[in-house]
Design an enzyme around this catalytic site. Structure first.
Site, PDB file in Angstrom:
ATOM      1  N   HIS A 147       0.855  -1.180   0.000  1.00 34.36           N
ATOM      2  CA  HIS A 147       0.000   0.000   0.000  1.00 34.36           C
ATOM      3  C   HIS A 147       0.894   1.234   0.000  1.00 34.36           C
ATOM      4  O   HIS A 147       2.039   1.178   0.449  1.00 34.36           O
ATOM      5  CB  HIS A 147      -0.861   0.038   1.266  1.00 34.36           C
ATOM      6  CG  HIS A 147      -1.779  -1.122   1.388  1.00 34.36           C
ATOM      7  ND1 HIS A 147      -2.918  -1.239   0.631  1.00 34.36           N
ATOM      8  CD2 HIS A 147      -1.720  -2.240   2.155  1.00 34.36           C
ATOM      9  CE1 HIS A 147      -3.532  -2.370   0.944  1.00 34.36           C
ATOM     10  NE2 HIS A 147      -2.831  -3.003   1.856  1.00 34.36           N
ATOM     11  N   CYS A 188      -0.165   2.372  -4.319  1.00 36.01           N
ATOM     12  CA  CYS A 188      -0.949   3.537  -4.693  1.00 36.01           C
ATOM     13  C   CYS A 188      -0.041   4.764  -4.626  1.00 36.01           C
ATOM     14  O   CYS A 188       0.840   4.844  -3.768  1.00 36.01           O
ATOM     15  CB  CYS A 188      -2.107   3.715  -3.722  1.00 36.01           C
ATOM     16  SG  CYS A 188      -3.359   2.445  -3.905  1.00 36.01           S
TER      17      CYS A 188
END
Ligand SMILES: *[C@@H]1O[C@H](CO)[C@@H](O)[C@H](O)[C@H]1NC(C)=O
Ligand SMILES: *[C@@H]1O[C@H](CO)[C@@H](O)[C@H](O)[C@H]1NC(C)=O
Ligand SMILES: *[C@@H]1O[C@H](CO)[C@@H](O)[C@H](O)[C@H]1NC(C)=O
Length: 452
Positions: A147, A188
């Site tokens: 992430h 991301c």
């Protein structure tokens, strides 16, 4: 005619040397990091295991590959086939033989930076203690999967800030600890990790997404109840498995992966001229018998068909549980879980909105802070605000959804509000109990109950 074959082989070696691609002098080193843990994030460790198989198959020895991953997937209670990790539906076991250099609590940004800086003393007694021992003739491949958020790459309980990452690479270059470096980074907003890296330090990188975009997960596996891979990682690795890596250039690989990753903008960074090298320059040129890891047909692209933005993965998994348990005993349970997850997310967003409101003292300005997409210019403000939010409000390592509101901190900084103002507001707003900080892992025992 054996001598002729030998002669031909010698000629090939000589040619390789002349091109500087597979020259005999330097060695290959690699650092592979999956920054998450838990079954919901299965895919990150699966990607990294697959990357190991590629290096291994092309002849990079284990003592030159350093793997950091929680290692809580292969023998997870949710895993119906213990010891097996797959990176595509019905795929081969990519877990086989993966070195366990740094696992569990040892998967930290501090240890990662020590590995890069070759700080063997700092890692004495930690994991395998392996560090990069690369020198001025060596090539280094770094693959990071997790992430992320603007200026942040996640780790299981905390995160790596862009400044530390940039400094570590610049320092390695200064100390002549590599000849050339390749970084493939999936997360991301992964583009934000490269914005400040110089383009003349022999480092070339691909990010899965631009600086303000989600990366995407793919290959939802209903049997396993989780996603098996991430789109960019799947695309570069399945391409690598398909191609002759001693012929395909990094440029061609970028073009293919950029085209096939329709979910986000795969971008090139750093010293772009390095893309003339072949892929084998960084993954090894040993003629691999890929065996089970070999080519996977592209015709139907099951990866893209099942792709969802990485932050929506827990929703997608719970929605799948709801669909699968329709009319069964567990259905209500899953519906409640889904509703609760959505509430928890709203709580994170509402909390950030309250902070923005308190800092700006204005509703419209607060809305603007929630929706703008500024790039990070004030590193210090960003860093201080992020740390305050992490410690006072939501743990950014264990609560990936909290990463979705990091952009608001960037916006506040860029609009001239100070980190001090932000911290004061966060302290006033974040009075909720700290268990909010680790939401998904609390769910695991229930998942087990209803799946077994
Ligand atoms: C990142 O750098 C800051 C100084 O800028 C330092 O205080 C911090 O410990 C570093 N973080 C890690 C994970 O090394
Ligand atoms: C990043 O991608 C988003 C769309 O996903 C786009 O709106 C934005 O303009 C892109 N940013 C840059 C700097 O290209
Ligand atoms: C929502 O948050 C609560 C409080 O932290 C937690 O107990 C619960 O497990 C979370 N639920 C989901 C579905 O994430």
């Amino acid at each position: 005619m054996k001598w002729l074959a030998l002669l031909a082989a010698a000629a090939v070696v000589a040619l390789g040397g002349a091109q500087g691609d597979s020259d005999g002098e330097g060695e290959l080193w690699a650092v592979l990091v999956a920054g998450s843990n838990s079954w919901f994030n299965y895919r990150h460790q699966a990607d990294v295991c697959h990357a190991y198989q590629i290096l291994h198959a092309h002849g990079v020895p284990d003592d030159h590959i350093i793997v950091m991953m929680s290692d809580d997937i292969a023998h997870n209670k949710m895993n119906p086939t213990p010891g097996v990790v797959i990176n595509r539906p019905d795929g081969p076991n990519v877990y086989e033989g993966v070195p366990k250099d740094y696992t569990g609590d040892d998967v930290t940004p501090e240890n990662f930076l020590k590995v890069l800086s070759g700080d063997a003393a700092g890692l004495q007694g930690v994991g395998s203690g392996k560090v990069l021992k690369s020198g001025p003739n060596d090539r280094v491949f770094i693959n990071l999967v997790d992430h992320g958020a603007p200026g942040i790459f996640g780790f299981p309980r905390t995160f790596l800030m862009v400044k530390n990452f940039t400094n570590a690479i610049v320092q390695m270059h200064r100390q002549k600890r590599y000849k050339e470096m390749l970084i493939y980074l999936e997360s991301c907003e992964s583009g934000s990790m490269f914005l400040n890296l110089p383009d003349d330090i022999k480092m070339y990188a691909l990010s899965a997404a631009n600086a303000t975009q989600s990366s995407y997960a793919c290959y939802m596996d209903q049997k396993l109840g989780t996603f098996l891979g991430d789109v960019f990682s799947i695309k570069w690795m399945e391409d690598t498995d398909r191609e002759d890596v001693t012929k395909e250039t990094l440029k061609k690989q970028f073009e293919i992966v950029h085209k096939e990753t329709t979910t986000s903008d795969v971008l090139q960074w750093g010293e772009l001229s390095l893309d003339k090298h072949t892929v084998s320059t960084f993954v090894g040129s040993g003629s691999a018998d890929l065996g089970d890891y070999g080519p996977f047909p592209t015709e139907s692209d099951p990866c893209l068909k099942s792709a969802v933005p990485s932050p929506d993965v827990p929703l997608a998994i719970l929605e799948d549980h709801v669909a699968q348990s329709d009319g069964l005993l567990g259905a209500d349970f899953w519906k409640r879980q889904l509703a609760e997850l959505q509430q928890n997310r709203t709580f994170v967003t509402d909390t950030m909105r309250k902070i923005a409101q308190l800092v700006t003292g204005d509703e419209d300005l607060a809305d603007m802070m929630m929706s703008d997409v500024h790039a990070i210019a004030d590193d210090a403000c960003h860093e201080e605000s992020v740390l305050a939010f992490h410690y006072l409000c939501f743990n950014l390592g264990t609560n990936p959804y909290a990463l979705r509101v990091v952009q608001t901190m960037v916006n506040l900084c860029e609009h001239g509000y100070s980190a001090r103002e932000f911290t004061g507001a966060a302290r006033a707003v974040c009075t909720h109990p700290s268990r909010q900080r680790n939401q998904l892992s609390l769910l695991i025992p229930f998942l087990r109950l209803f799946r077994s």
